[in-house]
Every structure is written in structure tokens, then in C-alpha cells.
Design a protein around this motif. Structure first.
Motif, PDB file in Angstrom:
ATOM      1  N   ALA A 117       0.848  -1.132  -0.021  1.00 60.13           N
ATOM      2  CA  ALA A 117       0.019   0.031  -0.036  1.00 60.13           C
ATOM      3  C   ALA A 117       0.754   1.228  -0.007  1.00 60.13           C
ATOM      4  O   ALA A 117       0.639   2.163  -0.696  1.00 60.13           O
ATOM      5  N   THR A 135      -8.100   4.903  -2.073  1.00 58.75           N
ATOM      6  CA  THR A 135      -8.745   4.024  -0.821  1.00 58.75           C
ATOM      7  C   THR A 135      -7.922   2.772  -0.641  1.00 58.75           C
ATOM      8  O   THR A 135      -7.779   1.943  -1.501  1.00 58.75           O
ATOM      9  N   LEU A 136      -7.588   2.640   0.837  1.00 57.77           N
ATOM     10  CA  LEU A 136      -7.026   1.028   1.113  1.00 57.77           C
ATOM     11  C   LEU A 136      -8.078   0.496   1.679  1.00 57.77           C
ATOM     12  O   LEU A 136      -9.301   0.751   1.842  1.00 57.77           O
ATOM     13  N   THR A 137      -7.666  -0.663   1.985  1.00 55.06           N
ATOM     14  CA  THR A 137      -8.533  -1.715   2.563  1.00 55.06           C
ATOM     15  C   THR A 137      -7.912  -2.303   4.027  1.00 55.06           C
ATOM     16  O   THR A 137      -6.644  -2.649   4.183  1.00 55.06           O
ATOM     17  N   THR A 138      -8.759  -2.550   4.839  1.00 56.24           N
ATOM     18  CA  THR A 138      -8.215  -3.076   6.265  1.00 56.24           C
ATOM     19  C   THR A 138      -9.497  -3.863   6.840  1.00 56.24           C
ATOM     20  O   THR A 138     -10.459  -4.240   6.264  1.00 56.24           O
ATOM     21  N   ILE A 159      -2.670  -0.367   8.937  1.00 61.46           N
ATOM     22  CA  ILE A 159      -3.286   0.197   7.758  1.00 61.46           C
ATOM     23  C   ILE A 159      -4.110   1.299   8.158  1.00 61.46           C
ATOM     24  O   ILE A 159      -4.134   2.440   7.539  1.00 61.46           O
ATOM     25  N   GLU A 160      -4.867   1.265   9.461  1.00 60.80           N
ATOM     26  CA  GLU A 160      -5.768   2.605   9.812  1.00 60.80           C
ATOM     27  C   GLU A 160      -4.604   3.602  10.165  1.00 60.80           C
ATOM     28  O   GLU A 160      -5.041   4.637   9.594  1.00 60.80           O
ATOM     29  N   THR A 163      -3.326   5.161   6.817  1.00 63.38           N
ATOM     30  CA  THR A 163      -4.679   5.913   6.038  1.00 63.38           C
ATOM     31  C   THR A 163      -4.468   7.396   6.492  1.00 63.38           C
ATOM     32  O   THR A 163      -4.290   8.279   5.833  1.00 63.38           O
ATOM     33  N   ALA A 177      -9.935   4.546   3.893  1.00 63.35           N
ATOM     34  CA  ALA A 177      -9.899   3.035   4.100  1.00 63.35           C
ATOM     35  C   ALA A 177     -11.414   2.737   4.139  1.00 63.35           C
ATOM     36  O   ALA A 177     -11.979   3.199   5.032  1.00 63.35           O
ATOM     37  N   CYS A 179     -12.872  -0.552   6.179  1.00 65.51           N
ATOM     38  CA  CYS A 179     -12.791  -1.547   7.281  1.00 65.51           C
ATOM     39  C   CYS A 179     -13.779  -2.523   6.834  1.00 65.51           C
ATOM     40  O   CYS A 179     -14.728  -2.598   7.313  1.00 65.51           O
ATOM     41  N   TYR A 222     -16.443   1.850  -1.551  1.00 62.64           N
ATOM     42  CA  TYR A 222     -15.343   2.472  -2.086  1.00 62.64           C
ATOM     43  C   TYR A 222     -16.090   3.312  -2.990  1.00 62.64           C
ATOM     44  O   TYR A 222     -15.306   4.348  -3.125  1.00 62.64           O
ATOM     45  N   ILE A 235     -11.931   6.019   8.285  1.00 61.54           N
ATOM     46  CA  ILE A 235     -12.081   4.513   8.005  1.00 61.54           C
ATOM     47  C   ILE A 235     -13.479   4.419   8.194  1.00 61.54           C
ATOM     48  O   ILE A 235     -14.266   4.487   8.897  1.00 61.54           O
TER      49      ILE A 235
END
Length: 245
Positions: A117, A135-138, A159-160, A163, A177, A179, A222, A235
């Protein structure tokens, strides 16, 4: 930066790292349905080809090892400028209690999801147009761990934090992100089918929704984060109420 309202995804170019299956693919399909141009990326050429069969003909796909910085840098040279970056890439999740934990496997899982990431943000951000986002993913296990989820929970928490830090580092590019709670994807593909279904049923019966989620439901989060021009450093939890029970 312009004071934009919630905007349409029509005409936007979206790069989805890990966009060839599960949540990533459903997000690509949903964005394409709204008129976006999508580019999906996977380490597997076969997965890229399969994903392109369910996406519009204008869609593109690339292969890259997202854990290799040189390949990530090359990838973004190929993609050119774009509007939104989605990162859902990750290997199958493995639960293990501390005494049986394989440290090398754990390092690999963290490398792709966390360092992957960071590399994506580092090399992708310069190509993001005004008003764009990452946009990330956790996962919800980062907020409510359970036994055997040591590495998964630690990675999700990291990851949080990443972000929020990237939202400051890359402003005015927005960074958020999703969650995710337990969702029917291929991340548990290593489990035998009967055991996997039993797991989904057991977890789902305890949720406020009475079932686990599906990738289409996660895709909506997303889509919101790409559209939401006043949302950054956040998040969004989509977990069927798992944090409340």
C-alpha cells in the motif's frame, strides 16, 4: 483546490490494485457501470484475463508484483494519469495462534498489504489528478481481535494509522480506507469448502445482520469514498455490526 460537491464517477479513470477478484472486482464492475474507465491489476495474468471478460471492452488490465517496488513504479508509468486508486490486494488470510505462528508467512502477508500500500501511494500519487483519491483496505479484526488473529489484527491496525498519515502527507489528495467485516471472498480459499461454509454461517449468525457480507455490498463503500470530495483520513466500517456484538 476547487470546492467540489459529491461527484459522479462518469468519465473518471480508476486503478484497482487487486481488482481482479472479490471486493476489488465488484468495485471495478460497479464503477464501470457508472461510466468510469477501470484498470485492474493482479500478479496473475490469468486473473487479469478472467476479470476483463466481465468488464466493459474499454477496460484494461496489467500484471505486476505489488510487493516489488520496481514493478510498482513501472506499473504507474504504464497507467499514466488517473483519478482514483483502490488498493484491495492481499494474499489468503491465515489464522494462527502465537505458538504456531510462521513468522516468514506473517512477514509476507504484512509486506504485500502494508508495504504494498505504501509503494502504491508513493508511486501512484504523482499520477493522480486534482480531486482524486486513494482508498486502502483494512479489517474489523484490527478493532476487535480474536484468538488466532494476531497478525491480521496488527496489520489492520497499522493500515488504519497509515491511512490517516497518508491523508496528511498527500493532501489535497484524499486518502481513506474501508474496514471490512467478514465477507464471502477468496481470501479464505485455503480452508476446505465445508469448513469455510461452517465458518461463514457461524460468524454470520452472531452478526446484527444475521449473515456475513458479500463483495457487492463492500463495493458501495469504495464508490462513496471516491465520490466524497470532503472525506479524507477516514475509516469506513462495513461489518454487519460485528463491533457491537
Amino acid at each position: 483546490m476547487k470546492n467540489n460537491s459529491i461527484s459522479s464517477l462518469s468519465g473518471k479513470k480508476i486503478i484497482l490494485l487487486g481488482g481482479t477478484s472479490g471486493i476489488g472486482l465488484e468495485t471495478a464492475i460497479a464503477a464501470a457501470d457508472e461510466g468510469a474507465s477501470v484498470v485492474v491489476v493482479s500478479s496473475s495474468q490469468q486473473k487479469v484475463e478472467e476479470a476483463l471478460t466481465v468488464l466493459p471492452e474499454s477496460s484494461k488490465g496489467f500484471t505486476a508484483d505489488l510487493g516489488d517496488e520496481k514493478q510498482v513504479a513501472q506499473l504507474f508509468k504504464k497507467t499514466g494519469e488517473f483519478d482514483h486508486l483502490i488498493f484491495t490486494a492481499g494474499d489468503s488470510l491465515k489464522f494462527s495462534e502465537l505458538p504456531e505462528l510462521d513468522i516468514d508467512d506473517a512477514k509476507q502477508a504484512i509486506h504485500l498489504r502494508f508495504w504494498g500500500a505504501i509503494m502504491a501511494a508513493k508511486h501512484g500519487a504523482p499520477q493522480i489528478r486534482e480531486g482524486g483519491s486513494i482508498t486502502l483496505t483494512t479489517g474489523a479484526l484490527g478493532r476487535r481481535p480474536r484468538k488466532g488473529a494476531l497478525v491480521i489484527a496488527g496489520m489492520a491496525g497499522a493500515i488504519e494509522g497509515l491511512t490517516r498519515a497518508l491523508a496528511i502527507e498527500l493532501a489535497p489528495i484524499r486518502v481513506n480506507a474501508v474496514c471490512a467485516g467478514t465477507v464471502r471472498t477468496n481470501l479464505l480459499a485455503d480452508m476446505p469448502e465445508a469448513a469455510r461454509e461452517a465458518f461463514f454461517n457461524r460468524v454470520g449468525s452472531k452478526l446484527l445482520t444475521g449473515r456475513v457480507g458479500n463483495p457487492k455490498e463492500l463495493a458501495e463503500a469504495y464508490l462513496y469514498l471516491m465520490r466524497g470530495s470532503f472525506t479524507t483520513g477516514q475509516i469506513i466500517v462495513v461489518d454487519g455490526g460485528s463491533l457491537l456484538v
